[in-house]
Design an enzyme around this catalytic site. Sequence first.
Site, PDB file in Angstrom:
ATOM      1  N   GLU A 535       0.855  15.111   6.558  1.00 59.19           N
ATOM      2  CA  GLU A 535      -0.164  14.332   7.102  1.00 59.19           C
ATOM      3  C   GLU A 535      -0.081  13.058   6.145  1.00 59.19           C
ATOM      4  OE1 GLU A 535      -4.225  15.447   6.135  1.00 59.19           O
ATOM      5  OE2 GLU A 535      -3.759  17.053   4.933  1.00 59.19           O
ATOM      6  N   GLU A 544       1.358   3.917   5.166  1.00 61.33           N
ATOM      7  CA  GLU A 544       1.159   4.681   3.574  1.00 61.33           C
ATOM      8  C   GLU A 544       2.772   5.450   3.420  1.00 61.33           C
ATOM      9  OE1 GLU A 544      -2.274   7.077   3.200  1.00 61.33           O
ATOM     10  OE2 GLU A 544      -3.635   5.716   3.580  1.00 61.33           O
TER      11      GLU A 544
END
Length: 792
Positions: A535, A544
């Site tokens: 995730e 990210e």
Amino acid sequence: MSQVGEFNPASDPYESRPTYYIGQHDSNRWEVLTDDQYRQVLSSGFNFVTAPITNQHFFQRVVDLYKEFLQEQEEWLEKRGITAGQRANPSMPGPIVPTLTDLDTSLYPSQIIGSLITYASPWIDLCSSNPHISSISRQVLNLEVAYANFCGARTIVIPGPRSDGSGPGVAQYARAIQEALQQVSRANLIIHLPMYREPGLEEKAETLSSIFNTDTTAEQDPSKDIDIFTSWDSWHTIRTVCEYSSRLFLALRIPRRVPEKALQERWFSEPLHFLTVDQTVFQLNRAGHPSLSKHHQTLINRYMRLKNSPWLILSDVGPSAEELTRIYKQKAIEYPTLTEAASKALAKERKTNKTGINDHVAYIKHLERQQLPYTAMETPALVSFQDWLQSPLQPLADNLESATYEVFEGDPVKYDQYESAIAEAMAEWKILKKPSALGTPETPYNPELVVAVAGAGRGPLVTRVIRAAESTGTQIQLWALEKNQNAFVYLLNKNKRDWNNRVTLVKTDMRGWTGPNPKDSPGTTTCKVDILVTELLGSFGDNELSPECLDGIQNHISRPYGISIPHSYTAHLSPISTPRIYADISSRVVSDPNAFDIPYVVRLFQLDFVAQKVPGHPRFQQAWEFIHPVEVNRADDFAEVHGKAIKYVNPGGGSMYGSSGTNEHNARHCHLTFVCPTRGVIHGLAGYFESVLYESEVTGSGKDPVEISILPDQIDRKSKDMISWFPIFFPLKKPLYFPQDTELEVSMWRQTDDTKVWYEWMVEVYAWVGPKQRNKVGASEMHSSRKVACLM
């Protein structure tokens, strides 16, 4: 059971709705209410009232001052034999408004001054083409705002321009407001404007220009179509001249006829402080009580969902000053005579005013109770995040705190979707009898699967993998990787407490993991992973560094049957107008020169999507996509052949400038075209993402992919009420204005130099000037987040 929209405290005591604060404004009021009158207004249901800063005595003094000036000017011209058609001396001094006296105002410092909404004189004309009238108006405004600020007023409403247009009037007005902001140190200035120039929606008071017949404002031609955006044009000029001051707000007059959705959303994005509703906007229902149309109700309810919801001001609906005096005197009669008690008029009046609540206030309170309750996306915590800027996380460079993990784990929707994807992948593995990591050449299929959770955090995905395995009856060997040594301690405890030591925990950066060792053959070399679960997604999907992280571990996925969850993700963009966020970033530039080069994570709410959905050009457009697993040229493979790459530390232009280029496959570029039929301004780009967690591999299954999405037009269909990710915002250093019927060309790059990842973006404006020709009319500068890049 209560119906939808109906408030029944007994049915659900935890339901809550936006609160309406209702004020009263009397356009004929010249004096501040006395304490007794003020109490009467509050007792009739209002929460606050407006108060004129100056009175009729001051108005008359200014009028007389200008009359004397005109007379003196005429006498001066006559003495010198100058006729009206000749040019007068421009150096002649104009009228100067003397300072206020105690006869000019009934506003004074008091205990209730903070609850009074002070109202500047509506008879001044800052837009006048007559230089003397505009000068007098500017002097009056400065005197009034300075005095109100001295008295302790925190809110000063200033009537907006009476007309719009391309002349100097609005610019004069904007310059006067800029000067007035400098006169007050603490008070907020509220510009009172109509939503659009609906006839009859302006201030009712005469202006100095109309009194002296110098008003050059053209009358609105009833046969001519109304340009509903001219009022917004004036506001945009005012707040631009005032540099988006944090003390400049808007009071919006609601019209009798609600305009189209595009204009409603435009005003929704602006810094609204008040919504004002005139008596003429209300209609009488069958029972003879005031009411508003369904369109008005929808508009008000929509605006009230803002974190800083506007207050309502009802104009000319409450008791006048004379009525308040009469009511007070009437209530002061504690022991009426027999004649007064028998009076039919008195008896009727007391009967009709039994509750004392104003009819219009009672109706607005009814609307307040009829609102839909706050949804799961409108909890107090989420509302507090509206338009609140956060710098994106640096998950590879920093170790997150437990509280941050806890916030992520508070979203059941995301983990439900992940569990569904994992369960479907396990179930289809059995159906297809795919070769597994623990299989042998003789028996490729093995019912026991090797599953790895990379970036386990505090373990929510690990729990969902275990639940998916139990629901599908799948045997698994489960590995969990986490680089954060603090979170790893938590995982060790959770493995004993909740997972019965069924999980093999490894403290490592996933990019350096050597792979799993089969539990039944501890002495053998590592095997592959059948299902890899991560995730690592950010608000823009890849911001990210999910691609970079997966590059470092996906070589452990068994080929060609291994599965990555998520399977793919796409980034999406849309140009937006968001004055509030732009003003916030502008205030940060002094302390952070890079403030406009930072992509911010923010729960975008008070905004206007300026682009419209047209064939071939949707409002939200895909920028790029990442798919996993994929064969890559990994850095360690490169080093084995060529040696360790030297990292060039001086400013460079991307991976091909002094670096090995091992991350070049994760660079991206997009060029998107958005269509804007109405004029407006953009302050930046809103970024979103969608992800396919798992897509069925069974031919003809007819199953929809298991997806998550934060796209505004898809989230309810794919992952309703998911709150794990807020959108990302790429700001522009200067607001970019565009005319109607334009196209916005958005260019964006995802750049890398093998040590970090950053974005670069710019916007160009093209206006159509013919059926086949368009001209470039504006462009932003190139923005770059290189100085605040995400470290690999």
